[in-house]
Design an enzyme around this catalytic site. Structure first.
Site, short mmCIF file in Angstrom:
data_model
loop_
_atom_site.label_atom_id
_atom_site.label_comp_id
_atom_site.label_asym_id
_atom_site.label_seq_id
_atom_site.Cartn_x
_atom_site.Cartn_y
_atom_site.Cartn_z
N ASP A 63 32.55 -37.58 109.89
CA ASP A 63 31.44 -37.57 111.08
C ASP A 63 30.16 -37.55 110.36
OD1 ASP A 63 32.77 -37.50 113.31
OD2 ASP A 63 33.69 -35.79 112.63
N ASP A 69 23.09 -34.18 114.03
CA ASP A 69 23.65 -32.91 114.53
C ASP A 69 23.32 -31.67 113.26
OD1 ASP A 69 24.97 -33.46 116.76
OD2 ASP A 69 26.61 -34.62 115.74
N ARG A 88 32.46 -30.16 109.75
CA ARG A 88 31.53 -30.98 109.59
C ARG A 88 30.40 -29.79 109.07
NH1 ARG A 88 28.77 -34.26 114.47
NH2 ARG A 88 27.79 -35.00 112.50
N ARG A 134 30.43 -26.69 120.80
CA ARG A 134 29.97 -26.70 119.44
C ARG A 134 28.76 -25.99 119.18
NH1 ARG A 134 31.20 -31.89 116.82
NH2 ARG A 134 33.44 -32.44 117.67
N HIS A 167 28.08 -33.27 123.64
CA HIS A 167 26.64 -32.53 123.31
C HIS A 167 25.87 -32.64 124.55
CE1 HIS A 167 27.82 -33.52 119.10
NE2 HIS A 167 27.48 -32.26 119.11
N CYS A 254 22.49 -39.59 118.05
CA CYS A 254 23.26 -38.91 116.85
C CYS A 254 23.04 -39.61 115.28
CB CYS A 254 24.53 -39.03 117.10
SG CYS A 254 25.21 -38.56 118.76
N1 GLY Z 1 32.52 -37.56 116.26
C1 GLY Z 1 31.45 -36.60 116.40
C2 GLY Z 1 31.62 -35.44 116.45
O1 GLY Z 1 32.75 -34.99 117.00
O2 GLY Z 1 30.81 -34.46 116.09
#
Ligand code: GLY
Length: 259
Positions: A63, A69, A88, A134, A167, A254
């Site tokens: 990602d 992000d 991530r 998130r 998001h 993004c």
């Molecule tokens: N595919 C982007 C995310 O889930 O962060």
């Protein structure tokens, strides 16, 4: 002006991009097409006058092409995030190095806070902070404190019960220091009350994720109602194919960190 930029950090998708996370069922992305769409996206940023910092692809983090992000960059406050998805977390290491190389001093979100840059929307001197699956309340509070120190204001929007968005910026986008695009499920949120809102036509929710860059607005291809609305408002649009990134829950914002 919060939309005046000279540089942007970008990272191409890696060949295992399709192994990343997604919550949508639009099929498996085609890597060659994604790579090409990313190249067109970079050209669009250059057309807007930006010099690009190209990070190498990062197959350890499928990602990682969604660089936004991993940091929140603004004129008076720069923050390295702590991404909310475990897969991530490691993306911030290369971003930390990239920010240092760009001579950007950044604060960091620390445990137990988590925060994705895609949840942060700057509108003039105000920041909307999305609390999502998130970005948690602790991460939001840490960012709010850093923003206050930098003489910005902020307010939170809890999007955890809003269907169809990963998001906050999947559902809103600042077009300038006053005007903001918002999907219908967010327009009635109290913190957006009194704002100059541009509504999104039903079925075109993905197009809410526009990006204002200097004199242009980047908009995803295939959303004629949003395109017409923005053209009528006088914005100079650059339309970009995003099909392969949409399959992986990614939008235009993004794919770059603008500063
Ligand atoms: N595919 C982007 C995310 O889930 O962060």
């Amino acid at each position: 002006m919060s939309f005046h930029f000279t540089r942007a950090i970008v990272r191409p998708p890696s060949s295992n991009f399709a192994d990343g996370m997604t919550s949508v069922s639009l099929g498996v992305p085609d890597f060659a097409r994604a790579f090409d769409q990313h190249a067109r996206y970079c050209e669009a940023l250059e057309r807007c006058g930006l010099t690009l910092v190209h990070l190498p692809e990062d197959p350890a983090h499928p990602d990682a092409t969604f660089v936004e992000d991993t940091a929140v960059l603004s004129a008076r406050c720069n923050v390295l995030t702590r991404p909310g998805a475990a897969s991530r977390a490691g993306e911030i290491e290369t971003m930390r190095a990239a920010l240092a190389a760009a001579v950007i001093n950044a604060n960091e979100i620390i445990e137990p806070g988590s925060l994705d840059g895609g949840d942060i929307c700057e509108l003039g001197d105000h920041f909307f902070i999305g609390v999502s699956h998130r970005t948690n309340w602790d991460g939001a509070a840490q960012l709010a404190a850093l923003l206050t120190k930098a003489r910005y204001t902020s307010s939170c929007i809890d999007i955890r019960a809003v269907p169809g968005i990963l998001h906050l910026k999947s559902g809103i986008a600042a077009l300038d220091d006053e005007r903001i695009i918002a999907i219908d499920s967010l327009t009635d949120h109290p913190v957006l009350k009194g704002r100059d809102l541009v509504r999104v036509a039903p079925g075109e929710e993905y197009a809410a994720n526009c990006v204002r860059v200097n004199d242009h607005v980047l908009i995803a291809a295939g959303f004629p109602a949003m395109q017409r609305t923005l053209e009528k408002l006088g914005y100079d649009l650059i339309v970009i194919e995003m099909s392969e990134f949409q399959k992986m829950d990614g939008g235009l914002s993004c794919l770059s960190l603008r500063f």
